[in-house]
Design an enzyme around this catalytic site. Structure first.
Site, PDB file in Angstrom:
ATOM      1  CG  HIS A 254      -0.327   0.221   2.518  1.00 34.13           C
ATOM      2  ND1 HIS A 254       0.099  -0.804   3.329  1.00 34.13           N
ATOM      3  CD2 HIS A 254      -0.028   1.367   3.189  1.00 34.13           C
ATOM      4  CE1 HIS A 254       0.612  -0.313   4.435  1.00 34.13           C
ATOM      5  NE2 HIS A 254       0.556   1.009   4.386  1.00 34.13           N
ATOM      6  CG  ASP A 289       0.222  -4.327   2.810  1.00 35.00           C
ATOM      7  OD1 ASP A 289       0.455  -3.718   1.743  1.00 35.00           O
ATOM      8  OD2 ASP A 289       0.114  -3.759   3.903  1.00 35.00           O
ATOM      9  CB  SER A 357       3.036   1.919   6.139  1.00 37.66           C
ATOM     10  OG  SER A 357       1.859   2.175   6.869  1.00 37.66           O
TER      11      SER A 357
END
Length: 607
Positions: A254, A289, A357
């Site tokens: 992402h 992911d 992230s």
């Protein structure tokens, strides 16, 4: 039929008898001729001179056959059976030969007739078809030549009618179905989007979990900040080691999806920025992911990082962990803990903020997974595990060890995680099974093959001379230039530099310097007094004695008797030994000093 066969047999026997009699007569006549005359062609003209051959007559009397009436019935029956069987065999063989000949002839005739019939049929069909085509073209040409305008109008009307039919069929057939399918798909997507809840949030602080941060750099500097093209922070990535010998860049999917123009930045003070568009995707999964990227040459050296080892989802267990982030003051490490699994993700207790992230979770110096975000329902963060890809993140062989204790994922979850990257493994297998057209791989070649170009063929110049051509105007004004050798050029430069040197000025300056040094008065060389070393203070409190024996190094100085003086003296630490006078400070250096009076020197004299 039987009479015919008997007549044929009689003729054959009579002809055989005549043939045998003629052969025997020829043999008897030739036996009386000598060997050198029977076949010699040279004696033919002397045949009349030879004596006539001797005539011999052979007579043989055959015994008279017994009459049939005297034979027994058994002999007669045996003779009749033999005669009948021989006649039957002869008739059967004759009929069989006649039938086989007739069959072969009939088969050959039928084959020829069938081939001829097929050939005639094909040629007839060809002529008919060509005649129809020729007649059609002739009729069309006759219509166009005689009725040009009506024919073109009919062709135009046919074309318009055809497209009108297609349009009407699409409007009343395909268009409503297409509109209904689009509306149904939009309603389905909107309904699923309304019902589904987000899987995870990007960042979250866990309630009730105590964490701490310490200033610490990541192991091997393998964590790399990811920024937008404008320079704003977007996330993190890490440099990992693959089992095929390469190093890959691993980050969250992402992060790349939300930042299409992402740039990898060095965190060691190097002003290096590598756009992630120059990286090629090795493995990628939106649901998992995790994305693995292959970088340009020497990208690890440009970013100042080294590769770290990884733990795949199959070997992941509950343990303590740490996550790194880059602050204003530098890198800091935060405490985290892996507690379980949620589907294909790992539950992690940690405190994260916006922009974490893609940062990896470490256990020691080994990467456990990638930070994905926070759970939308539970009080924990989520970590994306590293899939087990044979040949990339896991070895192709199997370790003979026991299963790890406290495993996070069950076998079904591991199979589901590997299924997310099944398409990646297909591409890897296709790359491994790739075979070049030449059948020879570049890695198997010992040396690159040299490429030789064909040189232009040297002409002898002895061919036929061309026509002499005169000039129509003035010659070219371009001057001809000749190639200058580099060695000649260097000689010219050196000679020009040497010519500019003024030797007289150099000699004058050298003489002035030498005379100035010779006229200088030598400075007085005085000895410096040695620095006095501070004496150590004596013990103020004497040692207590109990009357027992004490070793010498423990006894007090007062209890030790004075030792006798040694026979030898300690050599002086001064430069000049005893017996020699110190040189005067006014004597120049080139004057020889007085030798020492301690005795002749044992060293060899210098030349």
């Amino acid at each position: 039929m039987y009479s015919k066969l008997m007549f044929f047999f009689a003729l054959c026997s009579i002809s055989f008898l005549f043939t045998s009699e003629a052969a025997s007569t020829m043999l008897l006549e030739s036996s009386y001729l000598p060997l050198n005359q029977s076949y010699a062609p040279g004696f033919l003209y002397k045949r009349d001179m030879l004596p006539p051959p001797l005539q011999a007559v052979l007579t043989y009397t055959c015994p008279e056959p017994r009459p049939l009436a005297e034979e027994s019935y058994n002999d007669l029956l045996r003779a009749i059976s033999q005669k009948s069987s021989s006649d039957f065999q002869n008739a059967y063989s004759l009929a069989l030969s006649f039938s086989s000949d007739f069959y072969q002839h009939g088969l050959k005739t039928l084959k020829d007739v069938s081939f001829l019939a097929v050939e005639k049929f094909l040629w007839g069909l060809t002529r008919l078809w060509s005649s129809l085509i020729l007649a059609s073209f002739s009729a069309l040409w006759w219509l166009v030549s005689n009725f040009t305008t009506p024919v073109f109008c009919l062709a135009l009307l046919y074309t318009v009618t055809k497209y009108m039919v297609k349009t009407v069929s699409f409007l009343f057939g395909g268009l409503p179905i297409w509109i209904i399918s689009i509306a149904f798909s939009l309603l389905k997507k909107s309904f699923s989007a309304l019902r589904s809840t987000p899987k995870c949030l990007y960042e979250k602080a866990i309630d009730g979990f105590k964490s701490f941060t310490i200033p610490q750099s990541p192991p091997k500097s393998c964590v790399i900040p990811i920024t937008h093209a404008s320079g704003n922070h977007a996330g993190y990535a890490s440099c990992i080691k693959l089992y095929n010998g390469e190093n890959a860049l691993m980050t969250a999917t992402h992060v790349l999806r939300d930042c299409p123009n992402a740039v990898a930045v060095s965190a060691k003070g190097l002003k290096t920025r590598i756009p992630l568009a120059e990286f090629k995707t090795i493995a990628k999964s939106d649901k998992g992911d995790v994305t693995l990227l292959r970088g340009p040459p020497n990208w690890e050296g440009l970013l100042g990082c080294k590769a770290a080892n990884v733990i795949t989802a199959a070997n992941l267990a509950k343990c303590k962990a740490s996550i790194y982030s880059f602050d204003r003051d530098g890198w800091v490490s935060s405490y985290a803990e892996i507690v379980g699994s949620e589907g294909t993700d790992v539950m992690v207790l940690s405190h994260t903020e916006g922009g974490h992230s893609g940062s990896p979770y470490f256990n020691g110096k080994t990467i456990l997974g990638v930070h994905s975000g926070a759970s939308a329902t539970g009080n924990y963060n989520l970590m994306a595990p590293i899939p087990s890809l044979p040949g990339l993140t896991s070895p192709t062989y199997v370790f003979e060890t026991t299963a790890p204790q406290g495993r996070v994922f069950a076998q079904e979850d591991i199979a589901e995680i590997e299924g997310l990257y099944a398409q990646v493994m297909k591409r890897v297998q296709q790359a491994e099974d790739f075979k070049p057209k030449t059948g020879k791989y570049w890695g198997d070649m010992e040396d690159d093959e040299d490429i030789f170009f064909e040189s232009k063929e040297d002409l002898s110049g002895n061919g036929v001379r061309g026509t002499v051509r005169g000039t129509n105007g003035e010659g070219s004004s371009t001057p001809k230039t000749s190639n200058v050798d580099g060695k000649e050029m260097m000689e010219k430069i050196i000679s020009s530099l040497v010519g500019k040197i003024n030797l007289e000025n150099i000699e004058r300056k050298v003489i002035e310097e030498i005379s100035a040094k010779a006229m200088k008065t030598p400075k007085s060389r005085r000895r410096r007094a040695p620095k006095k070393q501070p004496e150590s203070s004596k013990d103020t409190s004497p040692r207590s004695t109990t009357g027992k024996y004490q070793p010498p190094h423990v006894r007090s100085p007062a209890s030790v008797t004075a030792a006798n003086c040694p026979n030898t003296t300690t050599p002086s630490k001064k430069k000049n030994l005893a017996g020699g006078r110190p040189s005067s400070g006014t004597i120049p250096r080139w004057v020889r000093k007085q030798a020492a009076s301690a005795g002749p020197s044992s060293a060899p004299k210098q030349n």
